[in-house]
Write a protein that holds these residues in place. Structure first.
Motif, PDB file in Angstrom:
ATOM      1  N   MET A 117      39.658  24.807  53.368  1.00 38.53           N
ATOM      2  CA  MET A 117      40.691  24.798  54.334  1.00 38.53           C
ATOM      3  C   MET A 117      41.475  23.292  54.153  1.00 38.53           C
TER       4      MET A 117
ATOM      5  N   LEU B 256      48.303  26.388  54.385  1.00 41.63           N
ATOM      6  CA  LEU B 256      46.827  26.223  54.395  1.00 41.63           C
ATOM      7  C   LEU B 256      46.400  26.517  53.008  1.00 41.63           C
TER       8      LEU B 256
ATOM      9  N   CYS C 202      38.573  33.480  51.414  1.00 41.78           N
ATOM     10  CA  CYS C 202      39.655  32.716  52.289  1.00 41.78           C
ATOM     11  C   CYS C 202      41.172  33.539  52.332  1.00 41.78           C
TER      12      CYS C 202
ATOM     13  N   PRO D 164      42.666  35.810  53.624  1.00 39.72           N
ATOM     14  CA  PRO D 164      43.368  35.867  54.918  1.00 39.72           C
ATOM     15  C   PRO D 164      44.261  34.949  55.300  1.00 39.72           C
ATOM     16  N   TYR D 165      43.709  33.613  55.196  1.00 33.40           N
ATOM     17  CA  TYR D 165      44.500  32.556  55.760  1.00 33.40           C
ATOM     18  C   TYR D 165      45.106  31.784  54.780  1.00 33.40           C
ATOM     19  N   ILE D 166      45.077  31.757  53.630  1.00 32.71           N
ATOM     20  CA  ILE D 166      45.800  31.058  52.434  1.00 32.71           C
ATOM     21  C   ILE D 166      46.819  32.030  51.850  1.00 32.71           C
TER      22      ILE D 166
ATOM     23  N   GLU E 130      49.322  34.349  52.451  1.00 31.56           N
ATOM     24  CA  GLU E 130      50.655  34.431  52.705  1.00 31.56           C
ATOM     25  C   GLU E 130      51.426  33.014  52.595  1.00 31.56           C
TER      26      GLU E 130
END
Ligand code: SF4
Length: 148
Positions: free
Chosen positions: A22, A30, A72, A74-76, A78
């Motif tokens: 992250m 992110l 990772c 789900p959080y990088i 979009e």
């Protein structure tokens, strides 16, 4: 096409120093950050001299890295992406190009953090799969490079 289909690129091997799952300062959003092993420069200001030795680090395939990145997603995915840095990514142009190509094929935004040290012909293939270049030029003159 199945986004996780195996391609010849996925078997290409490269030497990697470390991973950061992250990163918040390595490009937009992110980001998953891949630190490649090996750098031809010896900057006096270098924070990562342990990345210099091209024979150091650990060998991974492109698919090995993809597996880590997918965890990772789900959080990088979009608003962030993946940044390849080092060391110097252009010191391993075949692996870097294959990795960026594979990441793009799965829909990740790709960034290349480079000092610009490397062969132009090989860099062209890398740049073909790069969305954003973070040009980390160290000095503005040849004298500056030689002095520091
Ligand atoms: S280009 Fe980066 S990794 Fe290489 S010596 Fe300079 S600061 Fe260190």
């Amino acid at each position: 096409m199945d986004a996780q289909m195996q391609t010849p690129e996925n078997g290409v091997k490269g030497r990697i120093h470390s991973f950061l799952s992250m990163g918040a300062v390595d490009g937009p959003g992110l980001r998953y950050v891949v630190f490649l092993q090996g750098c031809p420069l010896r900057c006096a200001c270098c924070h990562n001299p342990d990345t210099w030795d091209a024979a150091g680090g650990t060998e991974y395939t492109v698919e090995d890295v993809l597996r880590r990145v997918r965890r990772c997603k789900p959080y990088i995915y979009e608003s962030g992406g993946v940044t390849v840095t080092g060391g110097e990514p252009l010191a391993q142009p075949v692996f870097t190009a294959a990795l960026l190509k594979a990441l793009r094929a799965e829909g990740y935004h790709t960034a290349l953090d480079t000092s610009g040290a490397g062969a132009l012909a090989a860099a062209r293939e890398v740049l073909a799969h790069t969305d954003l270049v973070l040009a980390d030029l160290k000095f503005s003159s040849e004298e500056g490079y030689r002095a520091h």
